[in-house]
Design a protein around this motif. Structure first.
Motif, PDB file in Angstrom:
ATOM      1  N   THR A 185       0.824  -1.210   0.000  1.00  0.00           N
ATOM      2  CA  THR A 185       0.000   0.000   0.000  1.00  0.00           C
ATOM      3  C   THR A 185       0.857   1.260   0.000  1.00  0.00           C
ATOM      4  O   THR A 185       0.676   2.169  -0.807  1.00  0.00           O
ATOM      5  CB  THR A 185      -0.920   0.015   1.234  1.00  0.00           C
ATOM      6  N   GLN A 186       1.821   1.314   0.923  1.00  0.00           N
ATOM      7  CA  GLN A 186       2.663   2.500   1.043  1.00  0.00           C
ATOM      8  C   GLN A 186       3.623   2.624  -0.139  1.00  0.00           C
ATOM      9  O   GLN A 186       3.903   3.730  -0.611  1.00  0.00           O
ATOM     10  CB  GLN A 186       3.450   2.455   2.351  1.00  0.00           C
ATOM     11  N   ALA A 187       4.115   1.497  -0.634  1.00  0.00           N
ATOM     12  CA  ALA A 187       5.025   1.535  -1.779  1.00  0.00           C
ATOM     13  C   ALA A 187       4.341   2.123  -3.005  1.00  0.00           C
ATOM     14  O   ALA A 187       4.904   2.964  -3.713  1.00  0.00           O
ATOM     15  CB  ALA A 187       5.537   0.128  -2.085  1.00  0.00           C
ATOM     16  N   ALA A 188       3.108   1.691  -3.258  1.00  0.00           N
ATOM     17  CA  ALA A 188       2.365   2.197  -4.415  1.00  0.00           C
ATOM     18  C   ALA A 188       2.133   3.702  -4.290  1.00  0.00           C
ATOM     19  O   ALA A 188       2.237   4.441  -5.280  1.00  0.00           O
ATOM     20  CB  ALA A 188       1.036   1.460  -4.537  1.00  0.00           C
ATOM     21  N   ARG A 189       1.841   4.156  -3.073  1.00  0.00           N
ATOM     22  CA  ARG A 189       1.616   5.588  -2.873  1.00  0.00           C
ATOM     23  C   ARG A 189       2.894   6.383  -3.118  1.00  0.00           C
ATOM     24  O   ARG A 189       2.870   7.466  -3.724  1.00  0.00           O
ATOM     25  CB  ARG A 189       1.108   5.840  -1.460  1.00  0.00           C
ATOM     26  N   ILE A 190       4.006   5.874  -2.632  1.00  0.00           N
ATOM     27  CA  ILE A 190       5.278   6.573  -2.810  1.00  0.00           C
ATOM     28  C   ILE A 190       5.610   6.703  -4.295  1.00  0.00           C
ATOM     29  O   ILE A 190       6.013   7.773  -4.768  1.00  0.00           O
ATOM     30  CB  ILE A 190       6.404   5.832  -2.066  1.00  0.00           C
ATOM     31  N   ILE A 191       5.429   5.621  -5.028  1.00  0.00           N
ATOM     32  CA  ILE A 191       5.715   5.648  -6.461  1.00  0.00           C
ATOM     33  C   ILE A 191       4.801   6.644  -7.167  1.00  0.00           C
ATOM     34  O   ILE A 191       5.247   7.439  -8.003  1.00  0.00           O
ATOM     35  CB  ILE A 191       5.566   4.235  -7.064  1.00  0.00           C
ATOM     36  N   ARG A 192       3.505   6.617  -6.836  1.00  0.00           N
ATOM     37  CA  ARG A 192       2.555   7.540  -7.462  1.00  0.00           C
ATOM     38  C   ARG A 192       2.910   8.990  -7.137  1.00  0.00           C
ATOM     39  O   ARG A 192       2.863   9.869  -8.019  1.00  0.00           O
ATOM     40  CB  ARG A 192       1.136   7.226  -7.008  1.00  0.00           C
ATOM     41  N   GLU A 193       3.269   9.259  -5.882  1.00  0.00           N
ATOM     42  CA  GLU A 193       3.616  10.622  -5.485  1.00  0.00           C
ATOM     43  C   GLU A 193       4.857  11.119  -6.217  1.00  0.00           C
ATOM     44  O   GLU A 193       4.924  12.287  -6.616  1.00  0.00           O
ATOM     45  CB  GLU A 193       3.833  10.678  -3.972  1.00  0.00           C
ATOM     46  N   ARG A 194       5.834  10.231  -6.416  1.00  0.00           N
ATOM     47  CA  ARG A 194       7.044  10.633  -7.135  1.00  0.00           C
ATOM     48  C   ARG A 194       6.735  10.992  -8.579  1.00  0.00           C
ATOM     49  O   ARG A 194       7.231  11.996  -9.106  1.00  0.00           O
ATOM     50  CB  ARG A 194       8.083   9.498  -7.090  1.00  0.00           C
ATOM     51  N   VAL A 195       5.904  10.181  -9.211  1.00  0.00           N
ATOM     52  CA  VAL A 195       5.538  10.458 -10.602  1.00  0.00           C
ATOM     53  C   VAL A 195       4.712  11.738 -10.692  1.00  0.00           C
ATOM     54  O   VAL A 195       4.938  12.582 -11.573  1.00  0.00           O
ATOM     55  CB  VAL A 195       4.767   9.262 -11.202  1.00  0.00           C
ATOM     56  N   ASN A 196       3.761  11.917  -9.769  1.00  0.00           N
ATOM     57  CA  ASN A 196       2.919  13.115  -9.784  1.00  0.00           C
ATOM     58  C   ASN A 196       3.712  14.390  -9.525  1.00  0.00           C
ATOM     59  O   ASN A 196       3.312  15.478  -9.966  1.00  0.00           O
ATOM     60  CB  ASN A 196       1.800  12.993  -8.755  1.00  0.00           C
ATOM     61  N   SER A 197       4.825  14.259  -8.814  1.00  0.00           N
ATOM     62  CA  SER A 197       5.652  15.436  -8.520  1.00  0.00           C
ATOM     63  C   SER A 197       6.583  15.792  -9.675  1.00  0.00           C
ATOM     64  O   SER A 197       7.327  16.776  -9.593  1.00  0.00           O
ATOM     65  CB  SER A 197       6.479  15.197  -7.254  1.00  0.00           C
ATOM     66  N   GLY A 198       6.540  14.984 -10.735  1.00  0.00           N
ATOM     67  CA  GLY A 198       7.341  15.288 -11.913  1.00  0.00           C
ATOM     68  C   GLY A 198       8.616  14.485 -12.050  1.00  0.00           C
ATOM     69  O   GLY A 198       9.372  14.675 -13.021  1.00  0.00           O
ATOM     70  N   GLN A 199       8.885  13.581 -11.088  1.00  0.00           N
ATOM     71  CA  GLN A 199      10.085  12.755 -11.204  1.00  0.00           C
ATOM     72  C   GLN A 199       9.930  11.766 -12.354  1.00  0.00           C
ATOM     73  O   GLN A 199       8.839  11.273 -12.625  1.00  0.00           O
ATOM     74  CB  GLN A 199      10.334  11.994  -9.901  1.00  0.00           C
ATOM     75  N   LYS A 200      11.024  11.487 -13.014  1.00  0.00           N
ATOM     76  CA  LYS A 200      11.005  10.566 -14.132  1.00  0.00           C
ATOM     77  C   LYS A 200      10.692   9.152 -13.653  1.00  0.00           C
ATOM     78  O   LYS A 200      11.295   8.658 -12.703  1.00  0.00           O
ATOM     79  CB  LYS A 200      12.359  10.577 -14.853  1.00  0.00           C
ATOM     80  N   ALA A 201       9.743   8.517 -14.304  1.00  0.00           N
ATOM     81  CA  ALA A 201       9.355   7.161 -13.914  1.00  0.00           C
ATOM     82  C   ALA A 201      10.443   6.167 -14.308  1.00  0.00           C
ATOM     83  O   ALA A 201      11.074   6.313 -15.361  1.00  0.00           O
ATOM     84  CB  ALA A 201       8.040   6.774 -14.575  1.00  0.00           C
ATOM     85  N   PRO A 202      10.690   5.149 -13.473  1.00  0.00           N
ATOM     86  CA  PRO A 202      11.685   4.128 -13.835  1.00  0.00           C
ATOM     87  C   PRO A 202      11.268   3.378 -15.098  1.00  0.00           C
ATOM     88  O   PRO A 202      10.071   3.262 -15.395  1.00  0.00           O
ATOM     89  CB  PRO A 202      11.691   3.192 -12.617  1.00  0.00           C
ATOM     90  N   SER A 203      12.248   2.870 -15.830  1.00  0.00           N
ATOM     91  CA  SER A 203      11.926   2.080 -17.026  1.00  0.00           C
ATOM     92  C   SER A 203      11.273   0.764 -16.652  1.00  0.00           C
ATOM     93  O   SER A 203      10.519   0.177 -17.432  1.00  0.00           O
ATOM     94  CB  SER A 203      13.195   1.821 -17.842  1.00  0.00           C
ATOM     95  N   CYS A 204      11.552   0.282 -15.429  1.00  0.00           N
ATOM     96  CA  CYS A 204      10.951  -0.962 -14.941  1.00  0.00           C
ATOM     97  C   CYS A 204      11.001  -0.940 -13.421  1.00  0.00           C
ATOM     98  O   CYS A 204      11.972  -0.456 -12.837  1.00  0.00           O
ATOM     99  CB  CYS A 204      11.708  -2.176 -15.490  1.00  0.00           C
ATOM    100  N   ILE A 205       9.954  -1.415 -12.778  1.00  0.00           N
ATOM    101  CA  ILE A 205       9.920  -1.514 -11.321  1.00  0.00           C
ATOM    102  C   ILE A 205       9.754  -2.988 -10.960  1.00  0.00           C
ATOM    103  O   ILE A 205       8.778  -3.623 -11.362  1.00  0.00           O
ATOM    104  CB  ILE A 205       8.760  -0.693 -10.724  1.00  0.00           C
ATOM    105  N   ASN A 206      10.717  -3.526 -10.237  1.00  0.00           N
ATOM    106  CA  ASN A 206      10.682  -4.938  -9.858  1.00  0.00           C
ATOM    107  C   ASN A 206      10.445  -5.076  -8.359  1.00  0.00           C
ATOM    108  O   ASN A 206      11.163  -4.474  -7.552  1.00  0.00           O
ATOM    109  CB  ASN A 206      12.003  -5.629 -10.221  1.00  0.00           C
TER     110      ASN A 206
END
Length: 239
Positions: A185-206
């Motif tokens: 739950t928290q991991a998904a939120r952190i990833i979403r917040e990073r993308v929403n803040s303009g950070q470049k999304a990773p090419s792959c998340i494992n």
């Protein structure tokens, strides 16, 4: 670079038609649930309690767990690599290894001891995969770590090839203690917040939970079916 969604409107209109109505573009509210277990688990846990949960889970997922600090990390790393049979070793090209004090080990100490260390180099393309394939140990770094399941989250990029974590015979993942969160739950939120803040999304998340294993055949667990046979997490106390 942002991707393009193809045929989105036609797809949504088709679904709405099958439901016997027109597509709705407004007036839809997110449901409000009376109970949210995804937030309740380990809700009040601090970093030390999350670490204890991670330790317990690692005993269930066949993963060695070592806890150290930055000063003792090179010694701890050397010990686990020796325990797993030595090199060749493959790593990402990542400045955090230097921040953790591992550069002398990778660049000076191991080469003098005839332990081959290869650093990922995107400019040589598929040759990286060849190095990872013949490596005995791959060393990576967790961005987010799920205490409940014992899962390390790895972000891939041009300098952080995903094959480093699954082609070598053994995987060693560095886990800064500050990356510990309760669960997915928290991991998904952190990833979403990073993308929403303009950070470049990773090419792959494992999301990696210990060594490769499968119990598909008659519920008999086999470790190392399609990835590392051994796995170790090294937790670095950075708080």
């Amino acid at each position: 670079m942002n991707g393009t969604i193809q045929n989105r409107e036609a797809f949504l209109n088709k679904i709405a038609g099958r439901l016997g109505r027109e597509k709705r573009n407004a007036g839809v509210e997110r449901p409000k649930w009376s109970y949210n277990p995804q937030d309740a688990i380990f809700k009040e846990a601090d970093a030390d309690e999350l670490l204890e949960a991670l330790k317990t889970q690692c005993t269930k997922i066949h993963t060695d767990l070592l806890v150290t600090n930055a000063a003792n990390l090179p010694k701890t790393m050397k010990e686990i690599v020796t325990q797993y049979g030595g090199g060749p070793v493959v790593t990402w090209k990542d400045e955090r290894y230097g921040q953790f004090g591992l550069t002398p080990l990778f660049k000076e100490i191991w080469p003098k001891e005839n332990v081959e260390v290869y650093e990922w180099d995107y400019t040589i393309e598929e040759r990286n995969i060849e190095y990872a394939e013949r490596a005995n140990i791959g060393i990576t770094i967790s961005e987010i770590t799920l205490a409940e399941s014992g899962t390390a989250v790895l972000f891939s990029s041009k300098d952080r090839g995903r094959t480093v974590s699954f082609l070598p015979a053994a995987s060693v993942i560095l886990i800064p203690k500050s990356t510990l969160v309760p669960r997915m739950t928290q991991a998904a939120r952190i990833i979403r917040e990073r993308v929403n803040s303009g950070q470049k999304a990773p090419s792959c998340i494992n999301f990696i939970t210990g060594p490769s294993n499968s119990a598909d055949i008659e519920m008999n667990l086999v470790v190392g079916v399609h990835g590392p046979v051994k796995a170790a997490y090294i937790v670095i106390d950075d708080l």
